[in-house]
Design a protein around this motif. Structure first.
Motif, PDB file in Angstrom:
ATOM      1  N   ARG A 297     -34.620 -12.095  31.071  1.00 27.57           N
ATOM      2  CA  ARG A 297     -34.191 -10.806  30.506  1.00 27.57           C
ATOM      3  C   ARG A 297     -35.165 -10.240  29.471  1.00 27.57           C
ATOM      4  O   ARG A 297     -35.141  -9.057  29.184  1.00 27.57           O
ATOM      5  CB  ARG A 297     -32.789 -10.957  29.913  1.00 27.57           C
TER       6      ARG A 297
ATOM      7  N   CYS B 214     -35.659  -9.963  26.157  1.00 27.89           N
ATOM      8  CA  CYS B 214     -35.287  -9.100  25.026  1.00 27.89           C
ATOM      9  C   CYS B 214     -36.445  -9.096  24.010  1.00 27.89           C
ATOM     10  O   CYS B 214     -37.084 -10.134  23.790  1.00 27.89           O
ATOM     11  CB  CYS B 214     -34.027  -9.624  24.350  1.00 27.89           C
TER      12      CYS B 214
ATOM     13  N   PHE C 288     -36.701  -9.038  20.781  1.00 31.83           N
ATOM     14  CA  PHE C 288     -36.663  -9.803  19.533  1.00 31.83           C
ATOM     15  C   PHE C 288     -36.726 -11.306  19.771  1.00 31.83           C
ATOM     16  O   PHE C 288     -36.747 -12.093  18.835  1.00 31.83           O
ATOM     17  CB  PHE C 288     -35.369  -9.490  18.756  1.00 31.83           C
ATOM     18  N   CYS C 289     -36.731 -11.723  21.036  1.00 32.36           N
ATOM     19  CA  CYS C 289     -36.526 -13.137  21.353  1.00 32.36           C
ATOM     20  C   CYS C 289     -37.820 -13.818  21.784  1.00 32.36           C
ATOM     21  O   CYS C 289     -38.631 -13.223  22.492  1.00 32.36           O
ATOM     22  CB  CYS C 289     -35.480 -13.223  22.458  1.00 32.36           C
TER      23      CYS C 289
END
Ligand code: SF4
Lengths: 500, 79
Positions: free
Chosen positions: A230, A232, A234-235
């Motif tokens: 996915r 993201c 911020f990850c």
């Protein structure tokens, strides 16, 4: 006492099994608002050991230990209190691993943003590393620090010198064992190594170079995959390629736990419901197989993480797996961490557009509610995270999240707000830290606290049913009663703290 | 291997890494002469934000030590 060339360790906040209840680990991130001895006993009691060789150890330390031993190096995970003995006895390399060295990661950093007391994990790490510093003055050994949050040392460069850190291995959100083995080899041979090594994506550890753990991990946690589709913003783990471990690898790791008396465990990855899939659509056969394998070997099985979207893609799968794992006898609930992150479609679109997939991002708040309802009906208890202060966040985004949290009240769960931190290997790694709390953030924080207070007592009763937990249960309830008592003061303090 | 002055502008270092990566370098050694804490502080944005390629930061205390590092191969750490 055995002798080792390489000793692996960490401080007490991680070298513990939290009384066999993984979620109590959250407590180690709290500021010391109550007597330290009580908090430390409640959240991170010492782990059983023989001559300092621990019974259960954090999974990543176990992986590093296994890789070193497989490479012919005498290495073992040692209790922090016994590190001095092994160093005095000739260990030449000390590897320290942590996931929040200086309390800069959430949730620790969330607490410290408004409570003027040091968190327990920060205090414990400092005390540990200061002991190591003193040992370095007396004995000739190299200090290697590693782990996903090792970028924090870049924010405290003077401490690299002060504590005598020789090498920093930054896995950049991946497993770092192969490079760690080579670093250790070179150190043992007296050769040079870089001060800071940052493992780039092309050097992500391939499956064939992974070595399964040989001894029990904390609460039987075993990793079943790495990476996330996915991505993201911020990850950090989302930047890495997706790799699922084969069943025989997982079986060997569960066996290592069972052999040493750990009869329950946790399947760990970014999304257990995507095990064996190369997309965001679950592979039901693979998910059933891995859970069946775990349940055939353990009394009870937990999941580290899953995504809400994957749960809704195949409701039947969730029901079937829950039915298989939750037998009522040995297991009454299934705990799992999930990311809600925001109730704002705009924030989702901007920072994590793939999180709701295969559903459209506009449906995110509905996905969250429906997945929580599905979990509630099937005795799955999510511990959800919310991220506060993502770049570009507006008041209406926070209000939308607060409303969503309130709508989740009927569903058995915990919701933990975390302030945005620009973590090293993420795509937002260079953004500003979130610092300015506004009154609308306080509304959100209080909504999360009220949700926790509503569910926590019931969860303690359902989660800690065995007799051996009687004292811990009572202590937790007392702790909870104190939090309830302080709730008005907490709100008052937060409101006075918030910028208007 | 890129030699970096202790007071280098991090943006220039980043640009050097970008060019090397564009030319196909998978692993880059940065060699700096200077004090550890100063070097780490100065190069923080470069190191922290780097996802590709693999980076090795060597900090030497003298020019002689830095020259000796030119024979070191970061690739050995990934063998
Ligand atoms: S879904 Fe979770 S693990 Fe995957 S990238 Fe997003 S935050 Fe990271």
């Amino acid at each position: 006492m055995p002798r080792f060339d390489v000793v692996l360790s960490t401080d007490r906040s991680l070298m513990t099994n939290h009384h066999g209840k993984e979620f109590l680990g959250f407590g180690t991130t709290m500021p010391l608002i109550l007597p330290r001895r009580f908090i430390q006993w409640l959240f991170c009691p010492p782990i059983r050991h023989r001559d300092g060789v621990v019974w259960q150890a954090p999974y990543s330390l176990r992986r590093a230990e296994a890789a070193l031993v497989a490479a012919g190096i005498r290495a073992a995970v040692i209790d922090p209190d016994y590190v001095p003995r092994y160093v005095a006895d000739g260990a030449r390399v000390l590897i320290v691993r942590h996931h929040d060295w200086f309390g800069l990661n959430p949730p620790t950093s969330t607490w410290t943003a408004f409570i003027d007391k040091e968190p327990l994990n920060v205090v414990l790490f400092r005390e540990f590393i200061e002991r190591v510093r003193k040992l370095k003055d007396r004995y000739d050994f190299k200090l290697v620090v590693t782990g996903p949050a090792v970028w924090q040392w870049l924010h405290k460069p003077h401490l690299v010198e002060e504590y005598g850190v020789d090498v920093i291995v930054d896995s950049n959100g991946d497993r770092e064992e192969p490079v760690l083995v080579n670093v250790v080899r070179r150190l043992l041979e007296g050769k040079r190594v870089p001060k800071y090594i940052k493992v780039g994506v092309p050097d992500s550890t391939p499956m064939e170079r992974m070595v399964p753990i040989m001894h029990a991990s904390v609460n039987g946690l075993v990793e079943i995959g790495r990476g996330c589709p996915r991505r993201c913003a911020f990850c950090s783990v989302g930047q890495r390629p997706l790799r699922w471990y084969p069943l025989d690898f997982i079986e060997r790791e569960i066996e290592a736990n069972v052999r040493e008396g750990v009869d329950s465990g946790i399947l760990s990855c970014t999304d257990v419901l995507l095990y064996g899939s190369s997309s965001v659509i679950p592979n039901p056969e693979a998910v059933i197989k891995v859970n069946k394998l775990a349940k055939s070997m353990w009394r009870s099985v937990g999941w580290s993480h899953c995504t809400l979207a994957a749960a809704l893609v195949n409701r039947r799968l969730v029901e079937d797996v829950a039915h298989m794992l939750i037998d009522g006898e040995k297991q009454k609930l299934l705990g799992v961490e999930v990311g809600v992150e925001s109730g704002s479609v705009e924030i989702m679109r901007k920072h994590m557009p793939a999180k709701p997939r295969p559903f459209p991002v506009e449906k995110w708040p509905e996905i969250v509610e429906q997945a929580f309802a599905l979990f509630h009906e099937n005795n799955i208890v999510p511990a959800a995270t919310i991220i506060v202060g993502l770049p570009g966040e507006r008041e209406e985004d926070v209000v939308a999240t607060t409303e969503l949290v309130k709508r989740l009240r009927p569903y058995r769960s915990l919701i933990v707000p975390m302030f945005f931190v620009p973590m090293g290997p993420s795509r937002l790694g260079r953004e500003e830290w979130f610092r300015r709390i506004k009154p609308y953030h306080v509304d959100l924080l209080m909504a999360c606290l009220d949700h926790a207070l509503y569910w926590a007592e019931r969860l303690i009763d359902e989660y800690m049913t065995e007799k051996r937990f009687a004292i811990v249960r009572r202590a937790l309830k007392w702790f909870l009663s104190r939090v309830k008592e302080y709730r008005p003061r907490v709100e008052e303090k937060l409101r006075s703290f918030a910028e208007s | 291997m890129i030699r970096v002055p202790e007071d280098a502008d991090p943006r220039e270092v980043e640009e050097m890494i970008r060019i090397a990566t564009a030319r196909g370098c998978k692993r880059i050694s940065l060699v700096v002469v200077g004090r550890e804490s100063r070097v780490l502080d100065r190069l923080r944005p470069v190191i922290k934000g780097c996802i590709v390629p693999t980076l090795g930061l060597w900090i030497a205390s003298s020019e002689e030590e830095a020259s000796a590092l030119e024979d070191e191969d970061l690739g050995e750490l990934f063998a």
